[in-house]
Design a protein around this motif. Structure first.
Motif, PDB file in Angstrom:
ATOM      1  N   PRO A   1      45.468  57.186  32.312  1.00  8.42           N
ATOM      2  CA  PRO A   1      45.397  56.079  31.348  1.00  8.42           C
ATOM      3  C   PRO A   1      46.155  54.834  31.797  1.00  8.42           C
ATOM      4  N   ALA A   2      47.338  55.009  32.388  1.00  7.08           N
ATOM      5  CA  ALA A   2      48.094  53.848  32.858  1.00  7.08           C
ATOM      6  C   ALA A   2      47.376  53.159  34.007  1.00  7.08           C
ATOM      7  N   ARG A   3      46.717  53.927  34.863  1.00  7.26           N
ATOM      8  CA  ARG A   3      46.012  53.338  36.002  1.00  7.26           C
ATOM      9  C   ARG A   3      44.845  52.474  35.557  1.00  7.26           C
ATOM     10  N   VAL A   4      44.035  52.978  34.620  1.00  9.80           N
ATOM     11  CA  VAL A   4      42.860  52.204  34.219  1.00  9.80           C
ATOM     12  C   VAL A   4      43.230  51.049  33.296  1.00  9.80           C
ATOM     13  N   ALA A   5      44.323  51.173  32.552  1.00 12.84           N
ATOM     14  CA  ALA A   5      44.755  50.075  31.689  1.00 12.84           C
ATOM     15  C   ALA A   5      45.475  48.983  32.469  1.00 12.84           C
ATOM     16  N   ASP A   6      45.922  49.301  33.682  1.00 10.16           N
ATOM     17  CA  ASP A   6      46.563  48.320  34.566  1.00 10.16           C
ATOM     18  C   ASP A   6      45.484  47.377  35.099  1.00 10.16           C
ATOM     19  N   LYS A   7      45.588  46.079  34.796  1.00  9.75           N
ATOM     20  CA  LYS A   7      44.544  45.123  35.160  1.00  9.75           C
ATOM     21  C   LYS A   7      44.387  45.009  36.674  1.00  9.75           C
ATOM     22  N   ALA A   8      45.483  45.132  37.429  1.00 10.63           N
ATOM     23  CA  ALA A   8      45.389  45.047  38.883  1.00 10.63           C
ATOM     24  C   ALA A   8      44.668  46.268  39.450  1.00 10.63           C
ATOM     25  N   GLU A   9      45.008  47.446  38.966  1.00 13.34           N
ATOM     26  CA  GLU A   9      44.356  48.658  39.430  1.00 13.34           C
ATOM     27  C   GLU A   9      42.871  48.651  39.043  1.00 13.34           C
ATOM     28  N   LEU A  10      42.558  48.157  37.852  1.00 17.25           N
ATOM     29  CA  LEU A  10      41.164  48.086  37.418  1.00 17.25           C
ATOM     30  C   LEU A  10      40.358  47.187  38.349  1.00 17.25           C
ATOM     31  N   SER A  11      40.949  46.079  38.771  1.00 15.46           N
ATOM     32  CA  SER A  11      40.255  45.182  39.697  1.00 15.46           C
ATOM     33  C   SER A  11      39.923  45.892  41.003  1.00 15.46           C
ATOM     34  N   ARG A  12      40.855  46.706  41.505  1.00 15.17           N
ATOM     35  CA  ARG A  12      40.607  47.440  42.745  1.00 15.17           C
ATOM     36  C   ARG A  12      39.533  48.512  42.549  1.00 15.17           C
ATOM     37  N   LEU A  13      39.570  49.205  41.416  1.00 13.79           N
ATOM     38  CA  LEU A  13      38.559  50.226  41.154  1.00 13.79           C
ATOM     39  C   LEU A  13      37.167  49.614  41.083  1.00 13.79           C
ATOM     40  N   CYS A  14      37.045  48.474  40.435  1.00 10.64           N
ATOM     41  CA  CYS A  14      35.746  47.816  40.326  1.00 10.64           C
ATOM     42  C   CYS A  14      35.219  47.412  41.699  1.00 10.64           C
ATOM     43  N   ALA A  15      36.111  46.893  42.558  1.00 15.29           N
ATOM     44  CA  ALA A  15      35.690  46.509  43.904  1.00 15.29           C
ATOM     45  C   ALA A  15      35.252  47.731  44.708  1.00 15.29           C
ATOM     46  N   ARG A  16      35.979  48.848  44.546  1.00 16.48           N
ATOM     47  CA  ARG A  16      35.676  50.050  45.320  1.00 16.48           C
ATOM     48  C   ARG A  16      34.348  50.653  44.895  1.00 16.48           C
ATOM     49  N   TRP A  17      34.024  50.606  43.602  1.00 21.38           N
ATOM     50  CA  TRP A  17      32.844  51.297  43.095  1.00 21.38           C
ATOM     51  C   TRP A  17      31.720  50.343  42.707  1.00 21.38           C
ATOM     52  N   ASP A  18      31.824  49.105  43.139  1.00 23.77           N
ATOM     53  CA  ASP A  18      30.745  48.133  42.952  1.00 23.77           C
ATOM     54  C   ASP A  18      30.410  47.913  41.485  1.00 23.77           C
ATOM     55  N   VAL A  19      31.455  47.827  40.656  1.00 22.73           N
ATOM     56  CA  VAL A  19      31.290  47.464  39.248  1.00 22.73           C
ATOM     57  C   VAL A  19      31.618  45.975  39.124  1.00 22.73           C
ATOM     58  N   PRO A  20      30.679  45.128  38.675  1.00 23.90           N
ATOM     59  CA  PRO A  20      30.953  43.692  38.571  1.00 23.90           C
ATOM     60  C   PRO A  20      32.196  43.415  37.739  1.00 23.90           C
ATOM     61  N   HIS A  21      33.022  42.489  38.220  1.00 20.98           N
ATOM     62  CA  HIS A  21      34.311  42.167  37.614  1.00 20.98           C
ATOM     63  C   HIS A  21      34.563  40.690  37.876  1.00 20.98           C
ATOM     64  N   PRO A  22      35.227  39.970  36.967  1.00 22.37           N
ATOM     65  CA  PRO A  22      35.523  38.563  37.242  1.00 22.37           C
ATOM     66  C   PRO A  22      36.334  38.420  38.530  1.00 22.37           C
ATOM     67  N   GLU A  23      36.067  37.379  39.291  1.00 25.31           N
ATOM     68  CA  GLU A  23      36.842  37.131  40.512  1.00 25.31           C
ATOM     69  C   GLU A  23      38.330  37.045  40.161  1.00 25.31           C
ATOM     70  N   THR A  24      39.136  37.849  40.849  1.00 24.47           N
ATOM     71  CA  THR A  24      40.550  38.016  40.486  1.00 24.47           C
ATOM     72  C   THR A  24      41.440  37.801  41.692  1.00 24.47           C
ATOM     73  N   VAL A  25      42.563  37.140  41.464  1.00 24.24           N
ATOM     74  CA  VAL A  25      43.574  36.917  42.506  1.00 24.24           C
ATOM     75  C   VAL A  25      44.918  37.396  41.964  1.00 24.24           C
ATOM     76  N   ILE A  26      45.676  38.116  42.801  1.00 24.24           N
ATOM     77  CA  ILE A  26      47.031  38.545  42.449  1.00 24.24           C
ATOM     78  C   ILE A  26      47.999  37.766  43.331  1.00 24.24           C
ATOM     79  N   PRO A  27      48.553  36.663  42.840  1.00 23.86           N
ATOM     80  CA  PRO A  27      49.405  35.815  43.692  1.00 23.86           C
ATOM     81  C   PRO A  27      50.745  36.472  43.991  1.00 23.86           C
ATOM     82  N   ALA A  28      51.325  36.106  45.115  1.00 23.75           N
ATOM     83  CA  ALA A  28      52.618  36.642  45.535  1.00 23.75           C
ATOM     84  C   ALA A  28      53.735  35.617  45.408  1.00 23.75           C
ATOM     85  N   SER A  29      53.429  34.425  44.931  1.00 28.45           N
ATOM     86  CA  SER A  29      54.446  33.390  44.742  1.00 28.45           C
ATOM     87  C   SER A  29      53.920  32.359  43.759  1.00 28.45           C
TER      88      SER A  29
END
Length: 488
Positions: A123-151
């Protein structure tokens, strides 16, 4: 005579403090109408839900709230509830924080509660927005273009590249400190400077900042998928629907929704559940982009507040299906349902006053009860013999409202509606008195919405003959303050 066997009690758990959470009331009524002994672990008193005739008892949640990273207090609380009930019970989490905390203490509760098997902190993994973005990319589920900035500089650059305005989200919103000024789970940013400043509060927020391309809202853009799944991601009940009206307008929870099968939405939800091996109830939110592509924007590892929209002609919904599965009973084959409408009366009224329009009843259409293969809520395990049909317990509906499910009003359980209405009017009157006295107060957005709305509409209108470019839709006005009556 109760339709369900074994007489296993049920406990609905809600750790968020919103007393107007109608989904919890829906779960209490859904199981209580089938003769299940229902308990609730919520804030003191339970709010209007605590007045339901189908609720056996309300138990207080962990004293002083719960730290999601240290859920031992929840373990102690639920152990005490189990001892008071006196026998094992089905445990159903009704909000993200509850689902995440329960999954972390589930191994210590197996002898006391029947809980969906969700390993690896799922549950924590799928509710985590960053992890969800990675899952969508891995499994070809359309997702809004997302950036995780480092600064902060990267945040400003990403906001500019994605195109302003941009959506900002904290990856783990359940970690946000209560009452933190300006920190909300989702924020609409209009300048690169805002993106930089928000990133600089990452340590205070407790999780990473995500920036997403803004997808403008419209009359046919917001969709959702609800499902209940047995081990291995096998669907027990699943379906898709469209948000007809929301509160806050265009950006919030479902005030009015309609059950509409859509193959793309249903296929995406089923694919995610299967690949995760998901067991339990989930609620997915999608937004249709300018090209008609459905993009997954949120994964909630628990029932959505409007889950009763997906009740078939016998009243089978995702909560009942999960209860049957966890107690070793057969889940019936669903029958009928698409075209139903769900109305959360309090939020629908607020949205209508703010300028939304109530959906019109569509002309009767022929809907294939089977839906797309394996996808529709009207297609389930397909092996039942009508366990759900119990005329002695099933609530009677008038013929004129057979397709409408109201969140609060029920002829067989009217007190929660009366309590909700009294509490809502009381809060509104209290806010009005304090405003007249000039006393500042947090959460004034609801009380001031109607006053501000005409001014906002005028401000957002384009002047006649304006030469301003129209390449990007004007986004809705971002709320300035949190609303204590709304829980997303």
């Amino acid at each position: 005579m109760p339709a369900y066997l074994n007489h296993v009690p049920a406990v609905v758990l809600r750790l968020d403090r919103n007393p107007f959470h109608h989904g919890t009331l829906g779960a209490v009524r859904s199981l209580g109408r089938k003769g299940v002994e229902v308990h609730a672990v919520v804030e003191s008193g339970g709010g209007p839900m605590g007045r339901s005739r189908y609720l056996r008892a309300v138990h207080p949640g962990p004293a002083g709230g719960l730290d999601p990273e240290a859920p031992e207090a929840l373990l102690e609380c639920l152990t005490g509830v189990s001892e008071r009930i006196g026998r094992p019970a089905v445990l159903i989490a009704m909000d993200d924080l509850s689902a995440i905390a329960v999954s972390r203490v589930a191994p210590m509760l197996r002898e006391r509660f029947r809980i969906p098997h969700q390993p690896d902190n799922l549950p924590a993994r799928v509710a985590d927005k960053a992890e969800l973005s990675r899952l969508c990319a891995r499994w070809d589920v359309p997702h809004p273009e997302t950036v995780i900035p480092a600064s902060g500089a990267e945040a400003a650059e990403a906001a500019w590249r994605l195109g302003l305005p941009v959506i900002a989200k904290w990856s783990r919103p359940w970690l946000l400190p209560i009452g933190a000024d300006g920190l909300r789970s989702t924020t609409l940013l209009r300048t690169t400077a805002e993106a930089r400043r928000l990133y600089e509060r990452s340590a205070e927020a407790g999780s990473r900042l995500l920036l997403q391309r803004f997808l403008p809202a419209g009359p046919d853009t917001d969709w959702f998928f609800h499902g209940a799944f047995a081990r291995g991601g096998r669907p027990l009940l699943a379906g898709s629907g469209r948000k007809e009206l929301s509160w806050p307008v265009r950006t919030g929870l479902t005030a009015v929704g309609r059950w509409l099968p859509d193959p793309a939405v249903e296929a995406a939800g089923l694919r995610l559940a299967e690949r995760l091996g998901y067991q339990g109830i989930l609620d997915l939110d999608f937004r249709r982009d300018e090209l008609g592509c459905f993009r997954l924007v949120d994964f909630n590892p628990r029932p959505g507040a409007q889950f009763r929209l997906f009740a078939d002609s016998a009243g089978l919904d995702v909560v009942r299906a999960m209860y049957l599965d966890l107690t070793g009973q057969q889940v019936p084959q669903p029958s009928g349902g698409p075209g139903r409408v769900f109305v959360a009366e309090n939020y629908a009224l607020l949205a209508r006053v703010r300028g939304g329009s109530m959906p019109r009843r569509p002309a009767a259409v022929s809907v294939d009860p089977a839906g797309p293969a394996g996808a529709s809520a009207s297609s389930g395990p397909g092996q039942g013999q009508g366990q759900e049909s119990d005329p002695q317990r099933a609530p009677k509906r008038s013929a004129g409202r057979a397709g409408v499910e109201t969140a609060w009003f029920a002829a067989d359980d009217p007190l929660p509606f009366v309590a909700m209405l009294g509490a809502l009017l009381g809060r509104g009157a209290g806010k009005g008195v304090r405003a007249l006295r000039g006393v500042p107060e947090q959460g004034r957005r609801t009380a001031l919405a109607v006053v501000r709305a005409p001014r906002q509409r005028v401000r957002n209108e384009e002047p006649t003959g304006s030469a301003a470019p129209a390449s990007r839709p004007v986004p809705p006005e971002a709320p300035a303050e949190p609303d204590e009556l709304v829980s997303r």
